[in-house]
Motif scaffolding. Sequence first.
Motif, mmCIF file in Angstrom:
data_model
loop_
_atom_site.group_PDB
_atom_site.id
_atom_site.type_symbol
_atom_site.label_atom_id
_atom_site.label_comp_id
_atom_site.label_asym_id
_atom_site.label_seq_id
_atom_site.Cartn_x
_atom_site.Cartn_y
_atom_site.Cartn_z
ATOM 1 N N ALA A 73 0.441 -1.353 -0.332
ATOM 2 C CA ALA A 73 0.150 0.455 -0.093
ATOM 3 C C ALA A 73 0.741 1.622 0.121
ATOM 4 O O ALA A 73 0.557 1.803 -0.213
ATOM 5 N N GLU A 74 1.984 0.686 0.506
ATOM 6 C CA GLU A 74 2.763 2.371 0.290
ATOM 7 C C GLU A 74 3.942 1.816 -0.935
ATOM 8 O O GLU A 74 4.957 1.669 -0.862
ATOM 9 N N SER A 75 3.627 2.454 -1.991
ATOM 10 C CA SER A 75 4.498 2.594 -2.918
ATOM 11 C C SER A 75 3.605 3.277 -3.742
ATOM 12 O O SER A 75 2.837 4.225 -3.696
ATOM 13 N N GLN A 76 5.162 3.382 -5.416
ATOM 14 C CA GLN A 76 4.764 4.301 -6.491
ATOM 15 C C GLN A 76 3.658 3.845 -7.327
ATOM 16 O O GLN A 76 3.145 5.168 -7.097
ATOM 17 N N GLN A 77 3.794 2.347 -7.018
ATOM 18 C CA GLN A 77 2.549 2.492 -8.341
ATOM 19 C C GLN A 77 1.306 2.383 -7.649
ATOM 20 O O GLN A 77 0.197 2.760 -8.600
ATOM 21 N N VAL A 78 1.097 2.280 -6.433
ATOM 22 C CA VAL A 78 -0.810 1.917 -5.615
ATOM 23 C C VAL A 78 -0.610 3.827 -5.991
ATOM 24 O O VAL A 78 -1.650 4.473 -5.648
ATOM 25 N N THR A 79 0.038 4.928 -5.668
ATOM 26 C CA THR A 79 0.254 6.198 -5.412
ATOM 27 C C THR A 79 0.195 6.738 -7.084
ATOM 28 O O THR A 79 -1.370 7.272 -7.235
#
Length: 163
Positions: A73-79
């Motif tokens: 959940a804490e990733s660039q892809q999710v952002t």
Amino acid sequence: MNQTELSELMISLKDKGLTVAFAESCTAGLLASEFVRAKGSSEVLKGSLVVYQPEVKQKLLGVKKETLDLYTAESQQVTNEMVMGLKKLLGADISIATTGLAGPGGSETEEKPVGTMFVSFLYDGKAEEFREVFKGNTESVRKQLVDFIFQKLQGVLEQHYDR
């Protein structure tokens, strides 16, 4: 960003007729709360969603479960998926999403220590992404991220909209 700088940012956004929306995870509403300190924010801020848990990121913003499972959940892809869902949902001229590790207990690793923050901007068909690592306690990290986002927003205005 101090009050004067924030007010100047808001005037610039308002004068250009631009709207802004936020999807906040680690900032948990601090971004919107700080943004509305400036006069004129009611004409600029379309809205802000606090999407703290992974299920909420999926349900409200269309973040794929596979992305969450693969990258955390804490990733660039999710952002990146958050900002696309935000744009679709609220239709602001400038959409900004953030996730990250403001404190221990998430997906921190040696490569992604506590203080690692991810930000995605989507505006005028362009996307920008940022990965920053801030030092300090949870409150300090969140405040540093908010200031970082406001400075990047000012940069977007100057580089993209002041032509």
